[in-house]
Motif scaffolding. Structure first.
Motif: not given
Length: 448
Positions: A257-259, A173-181, A208-210, A216-219
């Motif tokens: 990442a606050s995960l 995925e693109k980062t932006s797509d991963s976050i939005s979806s 598998s994640c930058t 951003r997922l943690g946030s």
């Protein structure tokens, strides 16, 4: 209407506290809540003054018992389609050869519907009342999994997988797509308005994640107050790769990442360092022990008691399809086997062709009642849902199994209450799971 199940009832109250009521009872109200439990049914009935017309009794026979529903803290729903394949490979080769090509197929809704219907049916058949599912990168088909679990009445955490690097070009995925979806998925699951189905933020694993995606997922998880699931320290080659990319330890990658939260469960934890265990404990994060896949993919042996003794919450996972079964009963058996193997390692060593005895009384293998805890209340704690399910406490929901050990093989003798459980764990299978209840509703089987 109140339904009372009379017979052998058993559960755990903690890792080392097993409670059994021989000739006991458990009472469930019309909302699926537990309102009574114990041995003295007549006294309870007198206290509650329930009219006869509002009372239904189900009497268990000598080969049946009621236990809490099983909790699968880590299962990859799409991988049900590859169950039993590629298990002679190490993790990273297995992912590239089998898993990534398979999961890419879930862009097809019809294919997703077929596989997800099957995996939910199979886990319910095996007695799983609560599962934490990984899906795939695809938003639409992951929603199909959530809807399927709800349709069949299973309690579930569902995660749309996030991966924006170190994956094949056809499945990244693109980062932006991963976050939005992911945010759209959380919203869509909550719009189902069912307490049974919850979303969970799901970075596949650190490789598998930058760093940006993880952060951003943690946030997002904090902002939306959502559960989190991922993997940690499963395979030595994986750990080396994580350290090479992030220049820090595996647990620190997630913590930065606050995960690592009280609503996070991480699968495996086979090779955690002492400092990582201390960090995980401090954050209130849990580990899903997956003994079958740890063995099948040659990842290593996880010392569950090391984690528990350090104060880490542990549940069990089937890790389909790295594990070769979707049954948590099978995972209990595997957990006990691995624990016995660790006992062997602590007492023996190989010198040349000889096995030399080294008595070491300090290591004690897990008891089967402790395995029951890991498969029920421990799993519910690991998924931060022990206030709802996991054992039998008044006010909790009746997520339960009616087990019959006489199904499949006619017994040659009678069993006491604890032997019924032992029989199921060590020689049972899905045929012995006669009835499955979630929130008081029968979702498999029937009661006479």
């Amino acid at each position: 209407m109140v339904t009372v199940y009379r017979g052998t009832v058993l559960h755990t109250k903690s890792f080392d506290e097993f409670e059994v009521f021989d000739h006991g009872f458990i009472a469930v109200d019309n909302n699926g809540k537990i309102i009574g439990l114990g041995k003295n049914y007549a006294s309870w009935l007198k206290q509650y003054h329930i009219p006869a017309e509002d009372l239904s009794e189900v009497r268990l026979n000598d080969y049946q018992f009621i236990m809490p529903g099983l909790v699968d803290c880590h299962i990859h729903a799409p991988q049900y389609a590859q169950l039993g394949l590629g298990l002679d490979m190490p993790l990273l080769d297995w992912l590239n050869t089998y898993t990534f090509p398979l999961e890419a197929k879930f862009s097809n809704r019809n294919y997703a519907e077929h596989v997800y219907r099957g995996v939910v049916e199979s886990t319910i058949r095996c007695g799983t009342t609560l599962a934490s599912y990984f899906a795939t990168n695809h938003l639409d088909s992951t929603l199909i999994l959530a809807e399927e679990a709800l349709r069949q009445g299973q309690r579930a955490l569902i995660g749309k997988v996030c991966s924006n690097c170190n994956s094949p070009d056809y499945y990244v995925e693109k980062t932006s797509d991963s976050i939005s979806s992911t945010e759209l998925f959380v919203k869509a699951v909550r719009e189902l308005k069912s307490p049974l189905i919850l979303p969970t933020i799901t970075p596949r694993f650190a490789l598998s994640c930058t760093k940006d995606l993880l952060t951003r997922l943690g946030s997002m998880a904090k902002r939306l107050d959502v559960h989190i699931q991922s993997h940690i320290s499963e395979n030595l080659a994986e750990i080396d790769a994580v350290k090479g990319i992030f220049k820090t330890g595996y647990a620190a990658v997630y913590d930065n990442a606050s995960l690592l939260t009280k609503k996070t469960v991480l699968a495996h934890g086979v090779h955690l360092e002492d400092a990582e265990i201390a960090l995980i404990k401090e954050r209130g994060t849990a580990i899903a022990h997956c003994p079958a896949s740890n063995t099948m993919l040659s990842s290593g042996i996880c010392d569950v008691q090391r984690l528990i003794n350090a104060g880490v919450t542990v549940g069990l996972g089937t890790d389909c399809a790295g594990g070769n079964s979707v049954s948590i009963q099978n995972a209990m058996l595997r957990t006990l086997e691995v624990s016995k193997h660790l006992e062997f390692f602590n007492k023996q060593h190989i010198s040349g062709s000889a096995i030399i005895s080294q008595p070491n009384p300090l290591y004690k293998p897990l008891k089967y009642t402790e395995a029951l805890y890991l498969a029920t209340l421990g799993g519910a704690k690991a998924l931060a849902l022990d206030h709802v399910t996991g054992n039998f406490v008044e006010g909790k929901e009746f997520d339960a199994l009616l087990i019959d050990v006489s199904i499949g093989e006619k017994p040659n003798r009678t069993y006491n209450a604890t032997e019924l459980l032992e029989k199921f764990i060590f020689s049972g299978d899905d045929r012995n799971v006669r009835v499955v209840f979630v929130a008081g509703k029968i979702i498999k089987g029937y009661q006479k």
